[in-house]
Scaffold this motif. Structure first.
Motif, PDB file in Angstrom:
ATOM      1  N   GLY A 156      12.164  -5.650 -24.686  1.00 17.05           N
ATOM      2  CA  GLY A 156      11.876  -7.097 -24.608  1.00 17.05           C
ATOM      3  C   GLY A 156      11.515  -7.979 -23.192  1.00 17.05           C
ATOM      4  N   GLY A 157      11.698  -7.015 -22.302  1.00 19.04           N
ATOM      5  CA  GLY A 157      11.421  -7.581 -20.934  1.00 19.04           C
ATOM      6  C   GLY A 157      10.106  -8.240 -20.673  1.00 19.04           C
ATOM      7  N   THR A 158      10.281  -9.222 -19.864  1.00 19.63           N
ATOM      8  CA  THR A 158       9.055  -9.775 -19.185  1.00 19.63           C
ATOM      9  C   THR A 158       8.128  -9.031 -18.401  1.00 19.63           C
ATOM     10  OG1 THR A 158      10.192 -10.867 -17.451  1.00 19.63           O
ATOM     11  CG2 THR A 158      10.175 -12.106 -19.475  1.00 19.63           C
TER      12      THR A 158
ATOM     13  N   CYS B 172       3.839  -7.544 -14.716  1.00 21.61           N
ATOM     14  CA  CYS B 172       3.274  -8.221 -15.756  1.00 21.61           C
ATOM     15  C   CYS B 172       2.998  -9.841 -15.332  1.00 21.61           C
ATOM     16  CB  CYS B 172       3.728  -8.075 -17.563  1.00 21.61           C
ATOM     17  SG  CYS B 172       2.701  -9.275 -18.460  1.00 21.61           S
ATOM     18  N   ASP B 173       1.467 -10.036 -15.069  1.00 23.94           N
ATOM     19  CA  ASP B 173       1.144 -11.440 -14.383  1.00 23.94           C
ATOM     20  C   ASP B 173       0.001 -11.702 -14.723  1.00 23.94           C
ATOM     21  OD1 ASP B 173       0.741 -13.813 -12.963  1.00 23.94           O
ATOM     22  OD2 ASP B 173       2.338 -13.326 -11.494  1.00 23.94           O
TER      23      ASP B 173
ATOM     24  N   SER C 269      -0.360  11.410 -22.156  1.00 25.20           N
ATOM     25  CA  SER C 269      -0.255  12.615 -21.989  1.00 25.20           C
ATOM     26  C   SER C 269       0.644  13.441 -22.518  1.00 25.20           C
ATOM     27  CB  SER C 269      -0.390  13.295 -20.723  1.00 25.20           C
ATOM     28  OG  SER C 269       0.419  12.924 -19.774  1.00 25.20           O
ATOM     29  N   GLY C 270       1.979  12.613 -22.731  1.00 24.31           N
ATOM     30  CA  GLY C 270       3.107  13.015 -23.250  1.00 24.31           C
ATOM     31  C   GLY C 270       4.342  13.135 -22.505  1.00 24.31           C
ATOM     32  N   PRO C 271       5.740  13.620 -23.101  1.00 24.76           N
ATOM     33  CA  PRO C 271       5.660  13.861 -24.402  1.00 24.76           C
ATOM     34  C   PRO C 271       5.989  12.898 -25.511  1.00 24.76           C
ATOM     35  CG  PRO C 271       7.816  14.056 -23.189  1.00 24.76           C
ATOM     36  CD  PRO C 271       6.811  13.549 -22.404  1.00 24.76           C
ATOM     37  N   THR C 272       6.095  11.575 -25.072  1.00 21.71           N
ATOM     38  CA  THR C 272       6.013  10.272 -26.121  1.00 21.71           C
ATOM     39  C   THR C 272       4.725   9.756 -26.252  1.00 21.71           C
ATOM     40  OG1 THR C 272       8.357  10.122 -24.967  1.00 21.71           O
ATOM     41  CG2 THR C 272       7.397   8.163 -26.487  1.00 21.71           C
ATOM     42  N   TYR C 273       4.513   9.711 -27.560  1.00 27.90           N
ATOM     43  CA  TYR C 273       3.329   9.250 -28.279  1.00 27.90           C
ATOM     44  C   TYR C 273       2.199  10.036 -27.479  1.00 27.90           C
ATOM     45  CZ  TYR C 273       6.115   5.590 -30.184  1.00 27.90           C
ATOM     46  OH  TYR C 273       7.343   5.000 -30.820  1.00 27.90           O
ATOM     47  N   THR C 274       2.026  11.349 -27.534  1.00 22.99           N
ATOM     48  CA  THR C 274       1.082  12.118 -26.977  1.00 22.99           C
ATOM     49  C   THR C 274      -0.493  12.020 -27.600  1.00 22.99           C
ATOM     50  OG1 THR C 274       2.562  13.788 -26.655  1.00 22.99           O
ATOM     51  CG2 THR C 274       0.547  14.445 -26.405  1.00 22.99           C
ATOM     52  N   GLY C 275      -1.197  11.522 -26.799  1.00 25.39           N
ATOM     53  CA  GLY C 275      -2.799  11.596 -27.293  1.00 25.39           C
ATOM     54  C   GLY C 275      -2.899  10.019 -27.693  1.00 25.39           C
ATOM     55  N   GLN C 276      -1.857   9.218 -27.689  1.00 26.25           N
ATOM     56  CA  GLN C 276      -2.437   7.910 -28.047  1.00 26.25           C
ATOM     57  C   GLN C 276      -2.886   6.909 -27.337  1.00 26.25           C
ATOM     58  OE1 GLN C 276       1.059   6.707 -31.501  1.00 26.25           O
ATOM     59  NE2 GLN C 276       0.364   5.265 -29.954  1.00 26.25           N
ATOM     60  N   ARG C 277      -3.992   6.161 -27.241  1.00 30.22           N
ATOM     61  CA  ARG C 277      -4.387   5.280 -26.389  1.00 30.22           C
ATOM     62  C   ARG C 277      -3.733   4.145 -25.976  1.00 30.22           C
ATOM     63  NH1 ARG C 277      -8.081   6.608 -22.561  1.00 30.22           N
ATOM     64  NH2 ARG C 277      -9.662   4.864 -21.892  1.00 30.22           N
ATOM     65  N   ALA C 278      -3.347   3.794 -24.660  1.00 27.53           N
ATOM     66  CA  ALA C 278      -2.393   2.844 -24.222  1.00 27.53           C
ATOM     67  C   ALA C 278      -3.506   1.739 -23.449  1.00 27.53           C
ATOM     68  CB  ALA C 278      -1.452   3.342 -23.209  1.00 27.53           C
ATOM     69  N   PHE C 279      -2.717   0.704 -23.718  1.00 26.51           N
ATOM     70  CA  PHE C 279      -3.510  -0.551 -23.161  1.00 26.51           C
ATOM     71  C   PHE C 279      -2.469  -1.593 -22.332  1.00 26.51           C
ATOM     72  CE2 PHE C 279      -4.896   0.736 -27.386  1.00 26.51           C
ATOM     73  CZ  PHE C 279      -6.344   1.208 -27.188  1.00 26.51           C
ATOM     74  N   MET C 280      -2.950  -1.759 -21.132  1.00 23.63           N
ATOM     75  CA  MET C 280      -2.249  -2.391 -20.226  1.00 23.63           C
ATOM     76  C   MET C 280      -2.825  -3.740 -20.124  1.00 23.63           C
ATOM     77  SD  MET C 280      -0.973   0.092 -17.342  1.00 23.63           S
ATOM     78  CE  MET C 280      -2.368   0.597 -16.882  1.00 23.63           C
TER      79      MET C 280
ATOM     80  N   ARG D 202      -0.474  -7.285 -19.693  1.00 21.47           N
ATOM     81  CA  ARG D 202       0.320  -7.190 -20.733  1.00 21.47           C
ATOM     82  C   ARG D 202       1.534  -6.404 -20.207  1.00 21.47           C
ATOM     83  NH1 ARG D 202      -3.191  -5.343 -26.109  1.00 21.47           N
ATOM     84  NH2 ARG D 202      -1.269  -5.610 -27.034  1.00 21.47           N
ATOM     85  N   THR D 203       2.780  -6.790 -21.018  1.00 20.88           N
ATOM     86  CA  THR D 203       3.954  -5.718 -20.513  1.00 20.88           C
ATOM     87  C   THR D 203       3.611  -4.470 -21.298  1.00 20.88           C
ATOM     88  OG1 THR D 203       4.848  -6.295 -22.669  1.00 20.88           O
ATOM     89  CG2 THR D 203       5.528  -7.726 -20.918  1.00 20.88           C
TER      90      THR D 203
END
Length: 494
Positions: free
Chosen positions: A308-310, A334-335, A387-398, A416-417
């Motif tokens: 939950g960090g800013t 994030c700004d 690319s993994g190993p966490t949430y491999t293959g998912q699209r990320a949105f910053m 975005r955070t």
């Protein structure tokens, strides 16, 4: 057989000023219906495991919603209602329910986000079996226990067993349906607020607790979960829990829960993390960099995105610059205002900007933004594939991203955070993190599987953000007392 499968994930830091509207649950909000199915199918989520298990059963699958947001402040009431209503409205006529939940959701209109949802689902389906997969940092409540037939949580932190947890919960659900097992739940919750940095499952008391859980499963329990809890939620009991699913014998399950909970309580001091002064941590990093041919990681866990960090606290960067460190790469910071200004100026422009320290909270006194001058090196849409190993293959949105070179440091700034799950956080904006001398990450744990292998050393840095390990920064008003370590003389017996 008609199965309801849904996902609702949010870890709520009630001290965080980061808003959590409906649109935070995905790129532009949650996914519904077939889009929810597509979002998870083939991924490493518990919901993906539910889908695979249901398809093997040749079941009719209903996927009303998939909603997952980064940890932040309390979920907006309208958002919580929209997600819960999507699930509850789809429940009628279903024979069983599989829910991929976090376990530590607090909404503006619910201090027990998951428990209240489960109660509503149970009211619609009083006789249908309900299985739940939870995050290891879930805050278990009696209402969750009362309205679920199966509860299984992750056994790893950093989390890499989300799919396996979903598969475990689904297996027990179908064993119940086909009368191969009779799941019964027992649980214990010592009055212990754990520090997240002491919930890593590869070491210390947490490892020993999880090892005990695995041993109990090997000895016949259907599932044994140790949930460290999420203590930055000012609710009645954001405490560590042991949840045991036994096979028909509640007394045996209760004995296991009691034994492991007592083990945890006896080792309670090992769940407490003591931070070093920030200046000392930076000085240590400078020493570790001498002669190193890889970056030194400085993890700013006091401003950790996934608690939950800013992601706009500038304490660590300011101290690094004060001590004269160079070759620094920092981000994602994030700004949105700074990103907008850089996109307006264009790549190659030299700009002077006020960066960070713009989101104030009741827990942490506001500071002035850091004024920097630099050259804009890149402007992107901030999207990449993990690319993994966490949430491999998912699209990320910053959100939109920008890279600002201020000489001693290169700053990756986003709208975005965003947790640095992946090298793609930097590589997607043209920055090679391997070439940094010092790599400053707004992270506590999730970055480690990816960034530790490319680093020479790691230093944990506790800035005065809303995810600090210093409980003295926070005013707990709703936590039931006494509780350890806020009350040193707390006594408890399983």
């Amino acid at each position: 057989m008609k199965l309801l499968i849904a996902r609702m994930n949010h870890e709520t830091n009630t001290f965080s000023p980061v808003a959590t509207p409906l649109e935070a649950f995905g790129r532009h909000g949650p996914s519904y219906g077939e889009a929810a199915w597509r979002e998870n199918k083939g991924m490493q989520t518990a919901m993906a495991a539910f889908i695979d298990a249901a398809e093997r059963e040749h079941a009719q699958i209903v996927t009303p919603v998939s909603a997952s947001a980064n940890p932040s402040g309390p979920v907006a009431a309208a958002a919580y209602d929209a997600i819960c209503n999507a699930i509850v409205n789809a429940a009628a006529g279903c024979d069983a329910v599989l829910l991929d939940l976090h376990g530590a959701m607090v909404a503006e209109n619910s201090n027990d986000g998951e428990g209240d949802l489960l109660a509503r689902v149970r009211a619609v389906l009083p006789n249908a079996p309900i299985a739940v997969a939870l995050d290891l940092h879930g805050n278990v409540t009696q209402k969750m226990i009362d309205h679920a037939d199966v509860i299984v949580s992750f056994k790893t932190y950093p989390h890499v067993d989300m799919y396996e947890t979903g598969a475990h919960a689904a297996r027990l659900l179908f064993d119940l349906i086909h009368r191969r097992a009779r799941p019964v739940i027992a649980w214990r919750q010592p009055p212990l607020l754990t520090h997240t940095l002491r919930s890593a499952t590869a070491e210390g008391a947490m490892k020993r607790a999880v090892d005990a859980a695995r041993a109990a499963e090997a000895e016949g329990m259907l599932a044994v979960s140790v949930l460290s809890g999420f203590s930055l939620a000012d609710i009645a009991a954001p405490c560590i829990s042991v949840v045991v699913v036994g096979d028909g014998d509640r007394a045996a399950a209760d004995a296991v829960a009691q034994r492991i909970a007592q083990q945890i309580w006896d080792e309670r001091d090992d769940f407490f993390y003591r931070s070093a002064p920030l200046a000392d941590s930076v000085a240590q990093a400078a020493k570790l960099a001498h002669g190193a041919d890889k970056p030194v990681l400085l993890l700013d866990h006091g401003d950790n995105c996934m608690s939950g960090g800013t992601c706009d606290t500038m304490d660590l960067l300011e101290e690094v610059l004060k001590q004269g460190l160079e070759g620094v790469v920092s981000g994602p910071l994030c700004d949105p205002e700074a990103v907008a200004a850089m996109h307006a100026a264009g790549a190659g422009a030299t700009v002077t900007l006020a960066v960070g320290n713009k989101l104030a909270s009741e827990a942490v006194k506001p500071q002035r933004p850091l004024t920097v001058t630099g050259v804009i090196h890149a402007l992107t849409d901030g999207e990449y594939t993990i690319s993994g190993p966490t949430y491999t293959g998912q699209r990320a949105f910053m959100g939109r991203a920008a890279v600002l070179d201020i000489g001693a440091a290169t700053l990756v700034v986003t709208e975005r955070t965003h947790e640095p799950w992946d090298l793609g956080v930097f590589e997607s904006v043209g920055v090679d993190p391997r070439r940094a001398r010092f790599l400053l990450l707004k992270s506590r744990m999730y970055c480690r599987p990816v960034f530790v292998p490319i680093a020479a050393a790691l230093v944990e840095c506790d800035s005065r953000g809303v995810t600090s390990s210093d409980y003295g920064l926070f005013r707990f008003e709703h936590v039931e007392r006494p509780v350890y370590p806020l009350d040193a003389g707390t006594e408890w017996k399983a």
